[in-house]
Motif scaffolding. Structure first.
Motif, PDB file in Angstrom:
ATOM      1  N   GLN A  60      36.688  46.503  50.581  1.00 30.77           N
ATOM      2  CA  GLN A  60      35.782  45.705  49.756  1.00 30.77           C
ATOM      3  C   GLN A  60      34.404  45.623  50.405  1.00 30.77           C
ATOM      4  O   GLN A  60      34.266  45.631  51.627  1.00 30.77           O
ATOM      5  CB  GLN A  60      36.350  44.307  49.556  1.00 30.77           C
TER       6      GLN A  60
ATOM      7  N   ASP B  25      35.883  38.390  51.493  1.00 26.78           N
ATOM      8  CA  ASP B  25      36.721  37.664  50.545  1.00 26.78           C
ATOM      9  C   ASP B  25      37.478  36.503  51.189  1.00 26.78           C
ATOM     10  O   ASP B  25      38.262  35.834  50.526  1.00 26.78           O
ATOM     11  CB  ASP B  25      37.719  38.619  49.887  1.00 26.78           C
TER      12      ASP B  25
ATOM     13  N   THR C 191      36.154  34.170  45.877  1.00 29.16           N
ATOM     14  CA  THR C 191      35.504  35.198  45.062  1.00 29.16           C
ATOM     15  C   THR C 191      34.011  34.902  45.105  1.00 29.16           C
ATOM     16  O   THR C 191      33.534  33.941  44.493  1.00 29.16           O
ATOM     17  CB  THR C 191      36.017  35.158  43.616  1.00 29.16           C
ATOM     18  N   THR C 192      33.276  35.703  45.865  1.00 29.33           N
ATOM     19  CA  THR C 192      31.877  35.384  46.143  1.00 29.33           C
ATOM     20  C   THR C 192      31.005  35.609  44.919  1.00 29.33           C
ATOM     21  O   THR C 192      31.129  36.608  44.213  1.00 29.33           O
ATOM     22  CB  THR C 192      31.367  36.254  47.299  1.00 29.33           C
ATOM     23  N   GLN C 193      30.134  34.672  44.697  1.00 33.20           N
ATOM     24  CA  GLN C 193      29.078  34.775  43.696  1.00 33.20           C
ATOM     25  C   GLN C 193      27.783  34.289  44.326  1.00 33.20           C
ATOM     26  O   GLN C 193      27.791  33.350  45.132  1.00 33.20           O
ATOM     27  CB  GLN C 193      29.403  33.943  42.445  1.00 33.20           C
TER      28      GLN C 193
ATOM     29  N   GLU D   1      40.509  31.768  50.770  1.00 30.55           N
ATOM     30  CA  GLU D   1      40.300  32.976  49.973  1.00 30.55           C
ATOM     31  C   GLU D   1      39.303  32.659  48.862  1.00 30.55           C
ATOM     32  O   GLU D   1      39.448  31.652  48.168  1.00 30.55           O
ATOM     33  CB  GLU D   1      41.620  33.457  49.381  1.00 30.55           C
TER      34      GLU D   1
END
Length: 252
Positions: free
Chosen positions: A92, A96, A147-149, A145
């Motif tokens: 990735q 994450d 989910t990057t924004q 854990e």
């Protein structure tokens, strides 16, 4: 004083019983039994009082030991150190997982939370057990854990008994453009530093050649000429050598 009066009363009773012809031996046995019973009660009372005094001393020593232990614990309290580091798994491009490392604290009671934009996260949080180090301090890892924004702000929130308030460490998700700008700035800084080092090395090398050059031009001259003598003329020395060579070549 009471025992003295008791003995006087017993003596009077004995005299009275003798005068009236009553059995004195029976009275004597009864009085002895009562005296033994009174003595036994007195010994039991003394023993009870001694046990109570010993119990009070033990309670006092226990309270003193507890206060000393609490004082030592207060002196030995180490505040935690908090660090947040992002990681990524697989191929990735973006991290994450966020790891909140809390280390170097004593005693062990501590609370670690993850917040996302001010909201506590519980669904994707994994925590290790409290681990003890070799110096009596503890450490713990709490992973989130994510989910990057772009623009999301994650906070590791740590509460500890010896701290006046919580410790918070922030981590902000960056966009690809911001990340590329940061990497470009770091690369330019490294290149500029390399060129600066190279220029410094060239300058020092040229400086060394300028200092050593005049000494190499006349290697036989090891020091200044004696006082009162003029420095040797290289042209005259050369003519002198040529004249000597021509004299050696003339026939005898």
């Amino acid at each position: 004083m009471a025992d003295k009066y008791d003995h006087l009363i017993v003596a009077d009773l004995r005299e009275l019983m003798k005068e009236r012809g009553l059995p004195v031996q029976k009275l004597q046995l009864r009085l002895e039994a009562e005296e033994q019973e009174h003595k036994l009660k007195h010994e039991l009372e003394l023993e009870r009082m001694e046990l109570e005094a010993q119990h009070q001393r033990e309670e006092l020593e226990t309270r003193e030991a507890q206060r000393g232990h609490e004082a030592r614990e207060a002196q030995l309290q180490w505040k935690p150190k908090v660090k947040v580091s992002p990681t990524k798994s697989g191929a990735q491009a973006h991290p994450d997982t966020l790891i909140c490392s809390v280390t170097g604290f004593y005693p062990g009671g501590i609370e670690v939370k993850w917040l996302k934009n001010g909201q506590e996260q519980t669904a994707r949080v994994v925590s290790t057990e409290l681990m003890q180090n070799g110096d009596w301090t503890f450490q713990i890892l709490v992973m989130l854990e994510m989910t990057t924004q772009s623009g999301d702000i994650y906070t590791c929130h740590v509460e500890y008994s010896s701290l006046p308030g919580p410790i918070t460490v922030l981590w902000e998700a960056q966009s690809d453009l911001a990340r590329s700008k940061m990497l470009t700035g770091i690369g330019d800084f490294v290149l500029g530093l390399i060129f600066l080092v190279l220029e410094l090395l060239v300058y020092l090398r040229n400086k060394k050649v300028e200092v050593v050059g005049p000494e190499v031009a006349n290697p036989k001259q090891t020091g200044p000429p004696p006082s009162g003598e003029a420095p040797p003329n290289p042209k005259k020395a050369k003519n002198k050598r040529q004249k000597g060579a021509s004299q050696k070549l003339q026939p005898l």
